[in-house]
Design an enzyme around this catalytic site. Structure first.
Site, mmCIF file in Angstrom:
data_model
loop_
_atom_site.group_PDB
_atom_site.id
_atom_site.type_symbol
_atom_site.label_atom_id
_atom_site.label_comp_id
_atom_site.label_asym_id
_atom_site.label_seq_id
_atom_site.Cartn_x
_atom_site.Cartn_y
_atom_site.Cartn_z
ATOM 1 N N LEU A 87 0.820 -1.203 0.000
ATOM 2 C CA LEU A 87 0.000 0.000 0.000
ATOM 3 C C LEU A 87 0.860 1.261 0.000
ATOM 4 C CD1 LEU A 87 -2.883 -1.012 2.415
ATOM 5 C CD2 LEU A 87 -2.578 -1.493 -0.017
ATOM 6 N N HIS A 105 -9.642 -5.873 11.093
ATOM 7 C CA HIS A 105 -9.389 -6.828 12.164
ATOM 8 C C HIS A 105 -9.523 -6.207 13.554
ATOM 9 C CE1 HIS A 105 -8.627 -9.716 9.125
ATOM 10 N NE2 HIS A 105 -7.703 -8.955 8.582
ATOM 11 N N SER A 123 -7.249 -4.495 0.449
ATOM 12 C CA SER A 123 -6.755 -3.637 -0.628
ATOM 13 C C SER A 123 -5.681 -4.367 -1.421
ATOM 14 C CB SER A 123 -6.204 -2.321 -0.062
ATOM 15 O OG SER A 123 -6.034 -1.376 -1.097
ATOM 16 N N TYR A 153 -2.932 -8.768 16.208
ATOM 17 C CA TYR A 153 -2.804 -7.702 15.210
ATOM 18 C C TYR A 153 -3.990 -6.739 15.324
ATOM 19 C CZ TYR A 153 -3.003 -5.645 10.495
ATOM 20 O OH TYR A 153 -3.089 -4.784 9.420
ATOM 21 N N ASP A 197 10.729 3.185 6.114
ATOM 22 C CA ASP A 197 10.542 1.740 6.210
ATOM 23 C C ASP A 197 11.773 1.151 6.874
ATOM 24 O OD1 ASP A 197 9.848 -1.122 5.526
ATOM 25 O OD2 ASP A 197 8.318 -0.096 4.343
ATOM 26 N N SER A 203 -7.535 -1.342 10.571
ATOM 27 C CA SER A 203 -7.870 -2.577 9.864
ATOM 28 C C SER A 203 -9.252 -3.086 10.258
ATOM 29 C CB SER A 203 -6.827 -3.650 10.192
ATOM 30 O OG SER A 203 -7.213 -4.913 9.687
ATOM 31 N N LEU A 221 10.306 1.317 13.667
ATOM 32 C CA LEU A 221 9.351 2.099 14.451
ATOM 33 C C LEU A 221 9.508 1.886 15.952
ATOM 34 C CD1 LEU A 221 6.206 1.545 12.221
ATOM 35 C CD2 LEU A 221 7.254 3.769 12.709
ATOM 36 N N LYS A 266 -4.358 -2.583 16.437
ATOM 37 C CA LYS A 266 -5.067 -1.530 15.711
ATOM 38 C C LYS A 266 -6.027 -0.794 16.643
ATOM 39 C CE LYS A 266 -3.118 -2.356 11.737
ATOM 40 N NZ LYS A 266 -2.183 -1.393 11.106
#
Length: 272
Positions: A17, A115, A168, A138, A36, A113, A54, A142
């Protein structure tokens, strides 16, 4: 012509994405800072790279300095062992928001997400006010960052659009995606709208294209100005011809999170 932003930070810019948003967000900023953990190839003149993890707060803070908006896609992209979710998604999400606060960034678009709400049933046709029901660690991560976004808006005035992306991909890959698909172009439209809307406060939005079947209510986020233009009808006949119908008794068929609801705990020993 003056662009809306001088510099946008995109985390997770080397991913699927992120690669699409490099293209799609170029008209909105003089510079895209692409972040990244891995090298980012083929930088254009309007792009600059920032390679870091991160989980590294100092490096994240440094990458945010000088930016006036953040599109946060980075982190573990699906279910992973707890320690990786904790470092990449939860600690990483905190570092993003604290960096935004300390450097005066007033808008964040967060790639949340489906999820985060994965255990809700399709038949319930929920809206964005429904309580979170994560289907995985996961998904829990979020939910955590969505809550951070709420705190940082109420307490510090950092606006966020938290986009619960469903599926996506270049095109639908299975029957579920006939309703859950978000085209790359609609992803760009949704992120662009989230960046440029006059006011977002703390917004939760569903990331789906204009598919014929819509199992969630998308009416509460009209203030973003998102107008999806793609749908899955061109793929329907072929997909239904080559794949059998899903088992209606399977929880993964009933729930918006799909097969994630059937995943084991990621830290359990693997068979064999």
């Amino acid at each position: 012509m003056t662009k809306p932003f001088k510099k946008i930070l995109i985390t997770g810019a080397a991913g699927r994405l992120g690669t699409e948003l490099r293209r799609g967000l170029a008209p909105l900023a003089d510079t895209l800072r692409l972040a990244d953990r891995t090298e980012i190839p083929d930088l254009a003149p309007h792009e600059e790279a920032a390679i870091f993890d991160l989980a590294d707060m100092a490096a994240t803070m440094a990458a945010i300095e000088g930016c006036d908006a953040i599109v946060h896609l980075g982190g573990a992209p699906q279910e992973h062992p707890w320690e990786e979710i904790l470092a990449s998604n939860i600690q990483g999400g905190y570092h993003i928001y604290e960096g935004a606060r300390q450097h005066g960034v007033k808008r964040v678009v967060f790639a949340s997400s489906v999820h985060a709400i994965g255990y809700h049933r399709l038949a319930d046709h929920i809206d964005t006010d429904a309580p979170v029901r994560p289907d995985s660690l996961y998904g829990v991560s979020k939910c955590f960052v969505e809550a951070l976004a709420s705190l940082y808006w109420d307490k510090f005035g950092v606006e966020s659009a938290c986009i619960r992306i469903f599926s996506s991909f270049p095109e639908p890959a299975d029957r579920r995606m006939l309703w859950s698909w978000l085209s790359f172009d609609d992803l760009i439209r949704l992120v662009s709208a989230s960046l440029t809307a006059p006011h977002v406060g703390h917004t939760i939005a569903f990331g789906i294209s204009d598919n014929r079947v819509k199992p969630v209510d998308m009416s509460s986020t009209g203030h973003l100005g998102y107008q999806p233009q793609d749908n899955t009808e061109a793929y329907r006949a072929e997909m239904e011809a080559k794949t059998p119908p899903a088992d209606p008794a399977d929880l993964s068929t009933q729930c918006v999170g799909g097969w994630f609801v059937n995943l084991p705990h990621p830290d359990d020993p693997k068979d064999g």
